[in-house]
Design a protein around this motif. Sequence first.
Motif, short mmCIF file in Angstrom:
data_model
loop_
_atom_site.label_atom_id
_atom_site.label_comp_id
_atom_site.label_asym_id
_atom_site.label_seq_id
_atom_site.Cartn_x
_atom_site.Cartn_y
_atom_site.Cartn_z
N ARG A 124 105.71 -24.22 17.39
CA ARG A 124 104.92 -25.16 16.27
C ARG A 124 103.55 -24.53 16.59
O ARG A 124 103.03 -24.87 15.48
N ASP A 137 104.83 -32.26 19.18
CA ASP A 137 105.21 -30.32 18.73
C ASP A 137 106.57 -30.70 19.49
O ASP A 137 107.83 -30.46 19.49
N ASP A 169 106.71 -32.60 10.25
CA ASP A 169 106.30 -31.58 9.28
C ASP A 169 104.98 -31.88 8.46
O ASP A 169 104.03 -30.99 7.96
#
Length: 183
Positions: A124, A137, A169
Motif C-alpha cells: 500500500r 497501511d 482507501d
Amino acid sequence: MQPRIPRQSARDQGVHRANDEAGLGAELAAVVAVARRRAVRDGDRQIDTAHLLHSLLETDAEARAAIGDSRKVVRLLGYLVQRSIGYGLRWQSSVEDSGAPSFLKDAEGWSPVAAAAMRGARERARRRGEERARGIDLLAALAADPQARAVEVLRRAGVEAAGLLAGIDHATAECVGDGGRVR
C-alpha cells in the motif's frame, strides 16, 4: 519459582530484523515491537493480527481516527485486553492461517496472516509512492483479510472491516496529493 513472563530473546525484545521491519516507518516498527512483546508475554508462539491490531490501536492516532467512533475504539481495546489477560476472545494457541502464503523471507514468529498483512502494508505504501509503511497501511491490510483474527475482533466491536477498508482507501486516495497522509 518460575518467572511470570517468559525470558525473551533479543529478537523478542524488539531488536530490528532486516526481514521483518524493512520498509516500515518508525511508528510502525514500534507497533511491531510492541506486538512481538505482547505475543511473548501472552505465551503465544506467533505474532498474529490481533496482536498487531492491539498495538496499532494503542500507539497510532491515525489508525484510531480511521475507526471513527471513539466508543468502538474503546470496545475494540476492551476485547483485545480481555484476550491478553486470558478472557474473552481466545484462540487456544492455534495458528492463525487463512491459507495465504507467507510473504516474509523469514516469517518465523509470525502467523501466516500477520505476515501477509505486513506485506500488504508495504505494498500500500509503495502504491502511494512512499518507501515506508505507516499504521494506516497496516490497519487497511488487517481489515482486508476476512479470515484474520483482527477482523473477528473488529466485527465483535461493531466495526465492519469492509467499510473500514473502503473508508481508508477513500481517504488515502483523496490525500495522495497531500503526501499520502490521511487527514
